[in-house]
Design a protein around this motif. Structure first.
Motif, PDB file in Angstrom:
ATOM      1  N   PRO A 194       1.276  -7.625 -11.818  1.00 42.95           N
ATOM      2  CA  PRO A 194       0.298  -7.061 -10.810  1.00 42.95           C
ATOM      3  C   PRO A 194      -1.042  -7.882 -10.709  1.00 42.95           C
ATOM      4  O   PRO A 194      -1.140  -8.953 -11.298  1.00 42.95           O
ATOM      5  CB  PRO A 194      -0.549  -5.777 -11.922  1.00 42.95           C
ATOM      6  N   ALA A 195      -1.840  -7.723  -9.765  1.00 45.99           N
ATOM      7  CA  ALA A 195      -2.850  -8.538  -9.077  1.00 45.99           C
ATOM      8  C   ALA A 195      -3.962  -8.688 -10.162  1.00 45.99           C
ATOM      9  O   ALA A 195      -4.368  -7.744 -10.773  1.00 45.99           O
ATOM     10  CB  ALA A 195      -3.403  -8.208  -7.917  1.00 45.99           C
ATOM     11  N   ARG A 199      -5.527 -14.184  -9.256  1.00 52.00           N
ATOM     12  CA  ARG A 199      -3.907 -13.878  -9.270  1.00 52.00           C
ATOM     13  C   ARG A 199      -3.584 -12.677  -8.139  1.00 52.00           C
ATOM     14  O   ARG A 199      -3.909 -11.735  -8.351  1.00 52.00           O
ATOM     15  CB  ARG A 199      -3.376 -13.847 -10.335  1.00 52.00           C
ATOM     16  N   PRO A 200      -2.875 -13.025  -7.048  1.00 58.26           N
ATOM     17  CA  PRO A 200      -2.252 -12.028  -6.311  1.00 58.26           C
ATOM     18  C   PRO A 200      -1.168 -11.344  -6.977  1.00 58.26           C
ATOM     19  O   PRO A 200      -0.448 -11.784  -8.299  1.00 58.26           O
ATOM     20  CB  PRO A 200      -1.866 -12.979  -5.128  1.00 58.26           C
ATOM     21  N   ILE A 201      -0.790 -10.267  -6.209  1.00 59.20           N
ATOM     22  CA  ILE A 201       0.332  -9.669  -6.677  1.00 59.20           C
ATOM     23  C   ILE A 201       1.579 -10.628  -6.824  1.00 59.20           C
ATOM     24  O   ILE A 201       1.729 -11.291  -5.819  1.00 59.20           O
ATOM     25  CB  ILE A 201       0.796  -8.435  -5.618  1.00 59.20           C
ATOM     26  N   GLY A 219       0.530 -12.470  -0.801  1.00 57.60           N
ATOM     27  CA  GLY A 219      -0.652 -12.555  -0.367  1.00 57.60           C
ATOM     28  C   GLY A 219      -1.747 -13.263  -1.177  1.00 57.60           C
ATOM     29  O   GLY A 219      -1.192 -14.316  -1.926  1.00 57.60           O
ATOM     30  N   GLN A 220      -2.862 -12.995  -1.159  1.00 64.53           N
ATOM     31  CA  GLN A 220      -3.912 -13.897  -1.759  1.00 64.53           C
ATOM     32  C   GLN A 220      -4.397 -13.028  -2.970  1.00 64.53           C
ATOM     33  O   GLN A 220      -4.301 -11.713  -2.974  1.00 64.53           O
ATOM     34  CB  GLN A 220      -5.112 -14.135  -0.743  1.00 64.53           C
ATOM     35  N   PRO A 221      -5.125 -13.624  -3.856  1.00 67.57           N
ATOM     36  CA  PRO A 221      -5.717 -12.919  -4.927  1.00 67.57           C
ATOM     37  C   PRO A 221      -6.803 -11.753  -4.534  1.00 67.57           C
ATOM     38  O   PRO A 221      -7.519 -12.002  -3.328  1.00 67.57           O
ATOM     39  CB  PRO A 221      -6.607 -14.075  -5.693  1.00 67.57           C
ATOM     40  N   PRO A 222      -6.888 -10.792  -5.084  1.00 68.21           N
ATOM     41  CA  PRO A 222      -7.835  -9.602  -4.556  1.00 68.21           C
ATOM     42  C   PRO A 222      -9.130  -9.868  -4.750  1.00 68.21           C
ATOM     43  O   PRO A 222      -9.596 -10.920  -5.366  1.00 68.21           O
ATOM     44  CB  PRO A 222      -7.151  -8.554  -5.462  1.00 68.21           C
ATOM     45  N   LYS A 223      -9.933  -9.316  -3.921  1.00 70.49           N
ATOM     46  CA  LYS A 223     -11.676  -9.403  -3.781  1.00 70.49           C
ATOM     47  C   LYS A 223     -11.853  -8.243  -5.031  1.00 70.49           C
ATOM     48  O   LYS A 223     -12.112  -7.044  -4.545  1.00 70.49           O
ATOM     49  CB  LYS A 223     -11.976  -9.364  -2.745  1.00 70.49           C
ATOM     50  N   PRO A 230      -5.232  -4.459  -3.273  1.00 70.80           N
ATOM     51  CA  PRO A 230      -3.969  -4.213  -3.362  1.00 70.80           C
ATOM     52  C   PRO A 230      -3.705  -4.451  -4.808  1.00 70.80           C
ATOM     53  O   PRO A 230      -3.970  -5.615  -5.298  1.00 70.80           O
ATOM     54  CB  PRO A 230      -3.271  -5.199  -2.416  1.00 70.80           C
ATOM     55  N   TYR A 231      -2.823  -3.861  -5.754  1.00 71.22           N
ATOM     56  CA  TYR A 231      -2.913  -3.924  -7.065  1.00 71.22           C
ATOM     57  C   TYR A 231      -1.489  -4.319  -7.429  1.00 71.22           C
ATOM     58  O   TYR A 231      -1.215  -5.247  -8.406  1.00 71.22           O
ATOM     59  CB  TYR A 231      -3.325  -2.960  -7.977  1.00 71.22           C
TER      60      TYR A 231
END
Length: 457
Positions: A194-195, A199-201, A219-223, A230-231
């Motif tokens: 998980p993100a 750290r992205p998913i 993708g990219q690490p979450p905000k 997105p988790y």
């Protein structure tokens, strides 16, 4: 933080509130004992539920009758080993409890030698490897401290092999993962991490010694500061050649997940290429199916948590091209390719219906007149089962060559029969009094039946 177990719990509680007590569990005295009706040999081993208990039938033997395996608690069928020698199922000793725990069990195909695989609670759907008797599952790690056992969520990944009724563990380690899938070689696992902050998913390929072989960031690490992001990638479904994987992108919100999430397709041979966006759908891996040649993915597209309306069959090519295959006013579910021919797809289709919402009655069908359909290589679709509005067909299970079909014909929301469509096109009732639950908003999951087709020697 959202955890994979929390959405399952919330889904179960919501389904209970929506549908009320299940007719298959709350009125055992009205449940009749399963009986075999059609006496001809069918090359299949059938696992099914009645009154939340597990039953088995060796349909190859014309004289064989259904055999009861469990008698207490509640059962969820996991699936057959690749050779049909063993069946896995999850058992709930106390299903009446709000946070009931499930445990993994195995039983031989003849219904003997049932035993519990692990004493710990199962957190995710266990999975057989594509070949042999290897399998993997995730359990709640038994963490202890000065005050005894902790209830802190602590998933532990286990890979093992079942030989002569004995378990040999190949891998056992604590891993914060949300899903996993076997690679075709049955020697590697694809894990979904998980993100988290920075750290992205991520999908990780690992061997059975726990060594990370490669990683695929999605993708990219979450905000995280935005609250909803997105988790996790769940429902990992690999193509038979292992080159592509389809999955759902779930946010860290159970309520948003329940109404539909993004569906993506990643080419593992091109890690620098972005995943293909295929559409939106409910996060049910049972609604994914790859063709035997790995060239097409069949999936069910459509948002909204009600499974009985607005869900349409869709195809995706290996290059990400999406081909809509639904029909206006009709709802689709459970696509299943044949194993031997890549040009035949089976699925369930009926008229959109949500009239049962707020007025659920176990004795009434949720999708009256639903039938099993096929789609050929040319895109031609037709119903292959026949019936009236008083029945509904679901759970298509085609034989490897597509010449025979096992399915469930419902005569109520929670009751039906296993039927067979033979090579000459006739339909026969094989096993009467198969029961289960309508699931979360009519998704009919987990499935009431699991089929192992026996290949000719």
């Amino acid at each position: 933080m959202w955890k994979p177990v929390s959405i399952l719990t919330s889904v179960a509680l919501a389904a209970t509130a929506l549908l009320g007590s299940s007719g298959s569990s709350g009125a055992a005295e009205r449940i009749q004992k399963p009986e075999r009706v059609y006496q001809e040999a069918i090359p299949a081993q059938i696992a099914f539920t009645n009154n939340r208990q597990l039953w088995l039938l060796n349909a190859r033997d014309p004289q064989a009758a259904p055999k009861q395996v469990t008698s207490i608690g509640a059962v969820e069928i996991v699936g057959w080993s690749q050779d049909g020698a063993w069946l896995f199922y999850q058992h709930e000793p106390k299903p009446e409890e709000t946070f009931s725990k499930k445990y993994l069990w195995a039983v031989k195909a003849d219904g003997t030698d049932a035993f519990q695989i692990d004493p710990r609670e199962v957190l995710m759907q266990p999975k057989w490897a594509p070949a042999g008797h290897r399998f993997a599952y995730v359990v709640q790690s038994a963490e202890t401290g000065s005050t005894g056992t902790s209830n802190v969520y602590s998933p532990e990944l286990v890979a093992a092999e079942l030989t002569d009724g004995k378990i040999t563990k190949l891998l056992e380690e604590k891993r914060d993962i949300t899903d996993f899938a076997w690679m075709p070689d049955s020697a590697r696992l694809l894990l979904s991490v998980p993100a988290a902050k920075d750290r992205p998913i991520t999908l990780e390929l690992t061997d059975l010694k726990g060594k990370k072989l490669s990683a695929y960031p999605l993708g990219q690490p979450p905000k995280i500061e935005e609250g909803i992001y997105p988790y996790a990638a769940t429902g990992l479904t690999l193509s038979p050649d292992g080159n592509q994987v389809a999955y759902y992108v779930r946010p860290n919100s159970g309520s948003l997940t329940a109404d539909g999430v993004a569906i993506q397709l990643l080419d593992l041979t091109k890690p620098s290429q972005k995943p293909f966006e295929l559409g939106t759908g409910l996060s049910y891996p049972e609604w994914f199916s790859w063709s035997a040649d790995s060239k097409q993915l069949a999936f069910i597209e459509g948002g909204g948590r009600v499974a009985s309306e607005g869900k349409h069959l869709t195809l995706a090519k290996a290059d990400g091209k999406v081909i809509p295959a639904g029909q206006t006013g009709k709802v689709d579910a459970l696509p299943r390719w044949t194993n031997a021919k890549a040009d035949r797809l089976f699925f369930a289709r009926g008229l959109d219906n949500s009239e049962w919402l707020g007025n659920y009655q176990p004795e009434k069908l949720l999708i009256p007149g639903q039938r099993i359909w096929t789609r050929d290589a040319g895109g031609q679709e037709q119903a292959v089962t026949k019936g009236t509005e008083k029945t509904a067909d679901t759970y298509p299970n085609p034989s490897p060559d597509g010449n025979q079909l096992l399915f469930v014909r419902l005569d109520g929301a929670e009751h039906g029969s296993v039927c067979v469509r033979t090579q000459d096109g006739s339909e026969k009732e094989l096993v009467r009094h198969v029961t289960g639950e309508a699931g979360y908003y009519a998704n009919y999951l987990p499935a009431w039946v699991q089929i192992h087709w026996v290949q000719p020697q």
